[in-house]
Design an enzyme around this catalytic site. Structure first.
Site, short mmCIF file in Angstrom:
data_model
loop_
_atom_site.label_atom_id
_atom_site.label_comp_id
_atom_site.label_asym_id
_atom_site.label_seq_id
_atom_site.Cartn_x
_atom_site.Cartn_y
_atom_site.Cartn_z
N ILE A 178 0.86 -1.19 0.00
CA ILE A 178 0.00 0.00 0.00
C ILE A 178 0.90 1.23 0.00
O ILE A 178 1.66 1.47 0.93
CB ILE A 178 -0.93 0.01 1.22
CG1 ILE A 178 -1.82 -1.23 1.20
CG2 ILE A 178 -1.78 1.27 1.23
CD1 ILE A 178 -2.68 -1.38 2.42
N ASP A 179 0.80 1.99 -1.08
CA ASP A 179 1.73 3.09 -1.31
C ASP A 179 0.96 4.36 -1.66
O ASP A 179 0.33 4.44 -2.71
CB ASP A 179 2.68 2.71 -2.46
CG ASP A 179 3.66 3.81 -2.81
OD1 ASP A 179 3.91 4.68 -1.95
OD2 ASP A 179 4.18 3.80 -3.95
N THR A 180 1.02 5.37 -0.78
CA THR A 180 0.33 6.63 -1.05
C THR A 180 0.98 7.38 -2.21
O THR A 180 0.38 8.29 -2.77
CB THR A 180 0.32 7.54 0.19
OG1 THR A 180 1.67 7.74 0.64
CG2 THR A 180 -0.49 6.93 1.31
N ILE A 291 -0.26 -0.62 -4.68
CA ILE A 291 -1.67 -0.25 -4.72
C ILE A 291 -1.88 1.03 -3.90
O ILE A 291 -1.38 1.14 -2.78
CB ILE A 291 -2.55 -1.42 -4.20
CG1 ILE A 291 -4.02 -1.11 -4.40
CG2 ILE A 291 -2.23 -1.76 -2.75
CD1 ILE A 291 -4.92 -2.32 -4.18
#
EC number: 3.4.23.-
Length: 299
Positions: A178-180, A291
């Protein structure tokens, strides 16, 4: 007081665009620029008519204002069901109230006089422009923390989640970070893009499509005729910018379903494009996909 229709329209257009963009960021629901501009224009036109026909109580009524705000949400965002609509509408109202309330508060602190006319507030230089700019800055700072609180998700930045991509009778499972930093959006549909190593989906796509994903033909910005027509309708070409590359093209496809392991069960993601990259995303192979939070907004 003299109110110029063009200035009123422009002020509202800028403010509405700002509100809609913050709504998109806070909620995790993406939107394209043309949708935001069209939606903001509708709200701005209403503001102009509300001043011109302020003697008509119906135009400035709470019911009409609510209907206009609902229409703005329907134009700005792709709405598939009532739940999605209510989420977007509620967050847009929250952002609008937050921006208006902060502007009013800062105008008092800064000693600026509040200019109102026809039930509307003006942010022109002779009004509360400085207070509005302070309020906008504060909203930008608060938008992501508030969005995380509203979402109430256990899925957080840096977590690695199990993903299942389904295409026909085939499926591919892999880990995604999970990557902002992944805010990539497909400009055609407005859907968020999950970036996946090509090897992770090799077994579920036809060989000619797989070879196209990794070929230099992608940079041409066209899907070649030799691709099966049934697959061409699934495929997307997404422009992106990265360090050392100003005008890149990422090829992707729209699967039948994407499911993410959340808690003890898989939750289905809606409206997510799988973007294919030909490089390794992790040095230690702990994950093979990136994502963004927008993809997880509906969990």
């Amino acid at each position: 007081m003299v109110v110029y229709a063009d200035m009123l329209f422009l002020e509202n257009l800028l403010a509405n665009c700002f509100i809609l963009k913050l709504t998109s960021v806070m909620s995790g629901f993406p939107s394209t620029l043309w949708r935001i501009l069209l939606s903001a224009s509708v709200g701005s036109l209403y503001a102009v008519f509300a001043v011109i026909y302020q003697s008509n109580p119906l135009i400035a009524s709470l019911l009409v204002k609510m209907l206009i705000s609902m229409l703005m949400v329907l134009i700005a965002f792709r709405v598939r069901n009532t739940t999605d609509f209510l989420k977007r509408w509620g967050i847009m109202l929250l952002v609008a109230f937050m921006l208006g309330g902060c502007t009013y508060a800062f105008s008092g602190v800064l000693g600026e006089s509040m200019l109102t006319y026809g039930g509307l507030m003006y942010i022109s230089p002779q009004g509360v422009l400085k207070a509005f700019l302070f309020a906008a800055g504060l909203c930008i700072i608060l938008v992501r923390p508030i969005g995380r609180i509203l979402s109430g998700k256990a899925i957080r930045e840096g977590n690695i989640v199990r993903v299942n991509v389904i295409l026909g009778k085939r499926s591919a499972r892999f880990n995604a970070l999970i990557d902002t930093g992944n805010s990539l959006i497909d400009p055609l549909t407005g859907y968020p893009v999950m970036i996946v190593e090509a090897e992770s989906v090799k077994d579920i796509v036809p060989p000619d499509v797989y070879n196209f994903f990794l070929s230099s033909k992608v940079s041409d910005g066209q899907i070649k005729d030799e691709i099966n027509p049934s697959w061409k309708s699934r495929m997307h070409l997404i422009p992106f910018k990265s360090i050392g590359r100003e005008n890149g093209i990422l090829a992707g496809f729209r699967p039948d379903a994407i499911r993410v392991l959340h808690g003890n069960s898989f939750k289905e993601l809606r409206n997510v494009i799988v973007g294919i990259c030909g490089i390794k995303l992790s040095n230690n192979s702990r994950y093979t996909a990136l994502i963004g939070p927008a993809s997880l907004a509906n969990i």
